[in-house]
Design a protein around this motif. Structure first.
Motif, short mmCIF file in Angstrom:
data_model
loop_
_atom_site.label_atom_id
_atom_site.label_comp_id
_atom_site.label_asym_id
_atom_site.label_seq_id
_atom_site.Cartn_x
_atom_site.Cartn_y
_atom_site.Cartn_z
N ARG A 1 44.47 -38.08 70.19
CA ARG A 1 45.23 -37.80 68.96
C ARG A 1 44.31 -37.88 67.74
O ARG A 1 44.31 -37.01 66.87
N TRP B 1 41.71 -34.92 67.82
CA TRP B 1 42.26 -33.63 67.39
C TRP B 1 42.44 -33.63 65.88
O TRP B 1 42.17 -32.62 65.23
N CYS C 1 42.58 -24.32 67.81
CA CYS C 1 44.00 -24.30 68.16
C CYS C 1 44.19 -23.80 69.59
O CYS C 1 44.96 -24.37 70.37
N HIS D 1 43.03 -26.47 72.00
CA HIS D 1 44.03 -27.54 72.08
C HIS D 1 45.24 -27.07 72.90
O HIS D 1 45.77 -27.82 73.71
N ASN E 1 47.08 -28.66 76.00
CA ASN E 1 48.53 -28.90 75.99
C ASN E 1 49.17 -28.35 77.26
O ASN E 1 49.99 -29.02 77.90
N ARG F 1 47.77 -27.69 80.15
CA ARG F 1 47.32 -28.46 81.32
C ARG F 1 48.12 -29.75 81.46
O ARG F 1 48.40 -30.21 82.57
N LYS G 1 52.46 -30.11 77.82
CA LYS G 1 52.99 -30.30 76.47
C LYS G 1 53.32 -28.93 75.87
O LYS G 1 52.77 -27.93 76.30
N ARG H 1 49.53 -27.07 59.02
CA ARG H 1 49.57 -28.42 59.60
C ARG H 1 48.39 -29.27 59.14
O ARG H 1 48.55 -30.43 58.80
N TRP H 2 47.18 -28.66 59.15
CA TRP H 2 45.96 -29.48 59.02
C TRP H 2 45.28 -29.39 57.66
O TRP H 2 44.35 -30.16 57.40
N ASP I 1 54.08 -35.11 61.40
CA ASP I 1 55.13 -35.08 62.43
C ASP I 1 55.23 -36.41 63.16
O ASP I 1 54.59 -37.38 62.77
P1 FAD Z 1 47.95 -34.32 70.60
O1 FAD Z 1 47.82 -33.29 71.66
O2 FAD Z 1 46.86 -35.34 70.47
O3 FAD Z 1 48.13 -33.55 69.21
C1 FAD Z 1 48.18 -34.24 67.95
C2 FAD Z 1 48.91 -33.36 66.93
O4 FAD Z 1 48.22 -32.12 66.82
C3 FAD Z 1 50.31 -32.95 67.36
O5 FAD Z 1 51.24 -33.89 66.99
C4 FAD Z 1 50.51 -31.60 66.64
O6 FAD Z 1 50.98 -31.79 65.33
C5 FAD Z 1 49.12 -31.04 66.53
N1 FAD Z 1 48.85 -29.99 67.53
C6 FAD Z 1 49.31 -29.88 68.81
N2 FAD Z 1 48.77 -28.80 69.40
C7 FAD Z 1 47.98 -28.21 68.48
C8 FAD Z 1 47.16 -27.05 68.50
N3 FAD Z 1 47.07 -26.26 69.58
N4 FAD Z 1 46.47 -26.74 67.38
C9 FAD Z 1 46.56 -27.50 66.26
N5 FAD Z 1 47.30 -28.62 66.18
C10 FAD Z 1 48.01 -28.96 67.29
N6 FAD Z 1 43.98 -35.58 77.81
C11 FAD Z 1 44.11 -35.53 79.15
O7 FAD Z 1 44.95 -36.26 79.70
N7 FAD Z 1 43.35 -34.67 79.92
C12 FAD Z 1 42.41 -33.86 79.35
O8 FAD Z 1 41.71 -33.11 80.06
C13 FAD Z 1 42.23 -33.91 77.94
N8 FAD Z 1 41.28 -33.15 77.33
C14 FAD Z 1 41.06 -33.30 76.00
C15 FAD Z 1 40.03 -32.59 75.40
C16 FAD Z 1 39.73 -32.75 74.06
C17 FAD Z 1 38.60 -31.99 73.44
C18 FAD Z 1 40.51 -33.67 73.28
C19 FAD Z 1 40.20 -33.88 71.82
C20 FAD Z 1 41.56 -34.37 73.86
C21 FAD Z 1 41.85 -34.21 75.22
N9 FAD Z 1 42.90 -34.91 75.83
C22 FAD Z 1 43.06 -34.81 77.19
C23 FAD Z 1 43.86 -35.73 75.03
C24 FAD Z 1 45.17 -34.93 74.77
O9 FAD Z 1 44.89 -33.61 74.31
C25 FAD Z 1 46.07 -35.57 73.70
O10 FAD Z 1 45.32 -35.83 72.52
C26 FAD Z 1 46.77 -36.85 74.12
O11 FAD Z 1 47.46 -36.63 75.33
C27 FAD Z 1 47.77 -37.31 73.03
O12 FAD Z 1 48.74 -36.28 72.87
P2 FAD Z 1 49.81 -36.20 71.70
O13 FAD Z 1 51.07 -35.73 72.34
O14 FAD Z 1 49.84 -37.46 70.91
O15 FAD Z 1 49.35 -35.04 70.72
#
Ligand code: FAD
Length: 106
Positions: free
Chosen positions: A9, A12, A76, A79, A83, A85, A88, A99-100, A106
């Motif tokens: 989180r 990102w 995006c 990400h 998501n 995979r 989400k 958003r950013w 949120d």
């Molecule tokens: P997050 O996915 O962390 O998103 C945070 C906020 O970003 C969201 O609340 C939304 O407002 C915004 N957002 C959502 N999607 C997008 C988008 N497409 N573009 C812009 N903004 C967006 N976890 C694993 O379990 N396996 C993995 O292989 C994995 N690979 C990752 C690779 C990278 C490079 C990174 C940075 C993270 C990875 N993660 C992985 C972690 C995972 O993506 C999430 O960060 C974590 O599961 C927390 O999810 P979250 O629901 O809090 O929201």
């Protein structure tokens, strides 16, 4: 201990914010430095399976560093692949700067 959810989180937030504030018209030096940054970032991201996926993707998909708009879209889509995979919801990339950069919580 490593919390890959919290780390993800925060990371990102950093990556999307960095892209939003990247220049609209970067110099060629800034473009190549951003590509280098993303490449090196993928080697040291401290979640090994996340880093592996990113390294694999970078072999075929070079970051689009032509402007803050193209770079924000590139992150995006990256990400969104993660998501999908993780089962989400897919984020609407037309809203990425809203958003950013302009901001919503949120
Ligand atoms: P997050 O996915 O962390 O998103 C945070 C906020 O970003 C969201 O609340 C939304 O407002 C915004 N957002 C959502 N999607 C997008 C988008 N497409 N573009 C812009 N903004 C967006 N976890 C694993 O379990 N396996 C993995 O292989 C994995 N690979 C990752 C690779 C990278 C490079 C990174 C940075 C993270 C990875 N993660 C992985 C972690 C995972 O993506 C999430 O960060 C974590 O599961 C927390 O999810 P979250 O629901 O809090 O929201």
């Amino acid at each position: 201990p490593l919390d890959s959810i919290e780390l993800g989180r925060s990371t990102w937030s950093f990556l999307h914010t960095m892209a939003a504030y990247y220049p609209e018209q970067p110099t060629s030096k800034q473009q190549s430095e951003m590509k280098d940054f993303i490449h090196i970032f993928s080697k040291f991201y401290p979640c090994s399976w996340c880093a592996k996926h990113l390294q694999e993707r970078l072999k075929t998909d070079v970051p689009d560093t032509r402007s803050s708009v193209t770079l924000s879209q590139w992150f995006c889509e990256l990400h969104n692949e993660v998501n999908q995979r993780l089962g989400k919801p897919v984020f609407d990339c037309s809203k990425v700067l809203e958003r950013w950069k302009d901001g919503w919580i949120d």
